[in-house]
Design a protein around this motif. Structure first.
Motif, PDB file in Angstrom:
ATOM      1  N   SER A   1      35.112  36.280  60.106  1.00 52.80           N
ATOM      2  CA  SER A   1      33.778  35.786  60.455  1.00 52.80           C
ATOM      3  C   SER A   1      33.608  34.316  60.116  1.00 52.80           C
ATOM      4  N   LEU A   2      34.243  33.855  59.059  1.00 51.98           N
ATOM      5  CA  LEU A   2      34.181  32.432  58.718  1.00 51.98           C
ATOM      6  C   LEU A   2      34.987  31.607  59.713  1.00 51.98           C
ATOM      7  N   ARG A   3      36.131  32.132  60.135  1.00 49.26           N
ATOM      8  CA  ARG A   3      36.910  31.434  61.150  1.00 49.26           C
ATOM      9  C   ARG A   3      36.126  31.330  62.454  1.00 49.26           C
TER      10      ARG A   3
ATOM     11  N   GLY B   1      35.439  38.063  47.367  1.00 53.93           N
ATOM     12  CA  GLY B   1      35.707  38.070  48.791  1.00 53.93           C
ATOM     13  C   GLY B   1      34.416  37.958  49.570  1.00 53.93           C
ATOM     14  N   PHE B   2      34.492  37.354  50.740  1.00 49.55           N
ATOM     15  CA  PHE B   2      33.287  37.118  51.536  1.00 49.55           C
ATOM     16  C   PHE B   2      32.604  38.427  51.923  1.00 49.55           C
ATOM     17  N   ASP B   3      33.389  39.402  52.359  1.00 45.54           N
ATOM     18  CA  ASP B   3      32.818  40.670  52.806  1.00 45.54           C
ATOM     19  C   ASP B   3      32.391  41.560  51.649  1.00 45.54           C
ATOM     20  N   GLY B   4      32.783  41.198  50.427  1.00 49.36           N
ATOM     21  CA  GLY B   4      32.433  42.016  49.261  1.00 49.36           C
ATOM     22  C   GLY B   4      31.122  41.635  48.612  1.00 49.36           C
ATOM     23  N   VAL B   5      30.429  40.659  49.177  1.00 50.36           N
ATOM     24  CA  VAL B   5      29.162  40.187  48.608  1.00 50.36           C
ATOM     25  C   VAL B   5      28.085  40.245  49.681  1.00 50.36           C
ATOM     26  N   ARG B   6      26.935  40.838  49.332  1.00 50.48           N
ATOM     27  CA  ARG B   6      25.810  40.879  50.253  1.00 50.48           C
ATOM     28  C   ARG B   6      24.871  39.705  49.979  1.00 50.48           C
ATOM     29  N   VAL B   7      24.179  39.252  51.001  1.00 49.88           N
ATOM     30  CA  VAL B   7      23.231  38.148  50.844  1.00 49.88           C
ATOM     31  C   VAL B   7      22.171  38.509  49.802  1.00 49.88           C
ATOM     32  N   ALA B   8      21.778  39.762  49.757  1.00 48.96           N
ATOM     33  CA  ALA B   8      20.794  40.207  48.772  1.00 48.96           C
ATOM     34  C   ALA B   8      21.289  39.978  47.345  1.00 48.96           C
ATOM     35  N   GLU B   9      22.597  40.103  47.131  1.00 48.66           N
ATOM     36  CA  GLU B   9      23.155  39.872  45.796  1.00 48.66           C
ATOM     37  C   GLU B   9      23.120  38.396  45.434  1.00 48.66           C
TER      38      GLU B   9
ATOM     39  N   PHE C   1      39.139  27.954  48.113  1.00 52.51           N
ATOM     40  CA  PHE C   1      38.073  27.879  49.117  1.00 52.51           C
ATOM     41  C   PHE C   1      38.674  27.784  50.507  1.00 52.51           C
ATOM     42  N   ARG C   2      39.717  26.966  50.645  1.00 54.03           N
ATOM     43  CA  ARG C   2      40.401  26.822  51.931  1.00 54.03           C
ATOM     44  C   ARG C   2      40.983  28.154  52.379  1.00 54.03           C
ATOM     45  N   GLU C   3      41.602  28.885  51.455  1.00 55.41           N
ATOM     46  CA  GLU C   3      42.196  30.167  51.801  1.00 55.41           C
ATOM     47  C   GLU C   3      41.117  31.181  52.178  1.00 55.41           C
ATOM     48  N   LEU C   4      39.959  31.114  51.504  1.00 56.48           N
ATOM     49  CA  LEU C   4      38.854  32.013  51.841  1.00 56.48           C
ATOM     50  C   LEU C   4      38.420  31.816  53.289  1.00 56.48           C
ATOM     51  N   THR C   5      38.259  30.569  53.703  1.00 54.40           N
ATOM     52  CA  THR C   5      37.812  30.296  55.070  1.00 54.40           C
ATOM     53  C   THR C   5      38.868  30.673  56.096  1.00 54.40           C
ATOM     54  N   ARG C   6      40.138  30.559  55.725  1.00 50.94           N
ATOM     55  CA  ARG C   6      41.217  30.889  56.659  1.00 50.94           C
ATOM     56  C   ARG C   6      41.419  32.392  56.787  1.00 50.94           C
ATOM     57  N   SER C   7      41.152  33.149  55.735  1.00 46.02           N
ATOM     58  CA  SER C   7      41.479  34.576  55.720  1.00 46.02           C
ATOM     59  C   SER C   7      40.308  35.472  56.113  1.00 46.02           C
ATOM     60  N   THR C   8      39.133  34.890  56.329  1.00 48.16           N
ATOM     61  CA  THR C   8      37.950  35.681  56.665  1.00 48.16           C
ATOM     62  C   THR C   8      37.613  35.501  58.142  1.00 48.16           C
TER      63      THR C   8
END
Length: 264
Positions: A142-144, A45-53, A133-140
């Motif tokens: 901040s990405l929307r 998930g987008f919110d489950g990953v930090r940029v540092a990771e 990938f499409r679902e990730l962008t639709r369900s997040t």
């Protein structure tokens, strides 16, 4: 981490063969960062990953990531700048119908995606990954929001170029509504791709089906823009020139006149 070459279906800004060693290293680093981030976001998930990771997985510092990508969102939604460059160049061609210009850009992007799917060992799995990938962008959220902001920027660029061609101000309603209508073809293609990737269609059939949907939508704005440019002394092609990857003979018989730029 083993990653998929997600950039394989992205329209590239330049010819890799013409780049120097330094440019090639930067391009490959950027690609690795984006591909790795995409894999991690899809998995956790987008919110489950930090940029540092993401930085750690790629063996670079977090600062290096931000040197290539100004925001976390741009790690996965990084096509906007390439599309913006294409809009500036293709919409500015004198005598070329704006719908034709946009259809060419969209077809190149679609061709990149369907060709990438066809080149994978398991095309069905590749298609499923694009759906994820499409679902990730639709369900997040901040990405929307990021996508919405980028769309506004693209509309601004398109309005600016169309205004230059017609002698109007970019803030005038005519170039604004024309640019908004043209950029509206992107979500049509995006949704159509998600729809037609389901099932057992080959990449070639997916390409044909999505192209048909986009052209149906494009025909609704074609007449209005042609009339507008003709009124202002420019005569673009009344029917968009067929792109090599576009299906021919698709006519709905339904068109909406958006009005003429500067018409009485």
């Amino acid at each position: 981490m083993s990653t998929v070459d997600w950039t394989g279906w992205r329209r590239q800004a330049g010819e890799p063969g013409a780049e120097g060693l330094r440019e090639r290293k930067k391009r490959l680093t950027r690609q690795r960062l984006s591909d790795t981030a995409t894999e991690m976001f899809l998995e956790r998930g987008f919110d489950g990953v930090r940029v540092a990771e993401v930085a750690q997985a790629c063996g670079v510092s977090e600062k290096t990531v931000y040197n290539y990508f100004p925001t976390k969102e741009s790690l996965v939604l990084d096509l906007g700048e390439t599309t913006m460059t294409a809009l500036r160049a293709d919409l500015a061609v004198p005598g070329r119908h704006p719908v034709d210009a946009v259809l060419g850009i969209l077809s190149d992007e679609l061709h990149g995606m369907t060709s990438w799917i066809a080149a994978q060992d398991d095309p069905a799995q590749a298609a499923a990954m694009i759906r994820r990938f499409r679902e990730l962008t639709r369900s997040t959220p901040s990405l929307r929001a990021y996508h919405h902001d980028m769309t506004d920027r693209l509309i601004g660029v398109a309005a600016e170029v169309l205004a230059q061609r017609t002698g109007l101000n970019p803030d005038d309603p005519e170039p604004q509504i024309a640019a908004t209508a043209l950029l509206g073809l992107w979500p049509i293609q995006f949704r159509s791709l998600g729809k037609h990737l389901k099932g057992d269609r080959t990449p070639e059939r997916v390409h044909e089906a999505v192209t048909a949907d986009v052209r149906r939508a494009a025909q609704l704005i074609e007449t209005g823009l042609a009339a507008a440019f003709k009124t202002l002394g420019e005569t673009p092609m009344l029917t968009p020139a067929p792109h090599p990857d576009q299906e021919q003979g698709l006519h709905t018989g339904v068109r909406v006149d958006l009005g003429c730029f500067g018409a009485d």
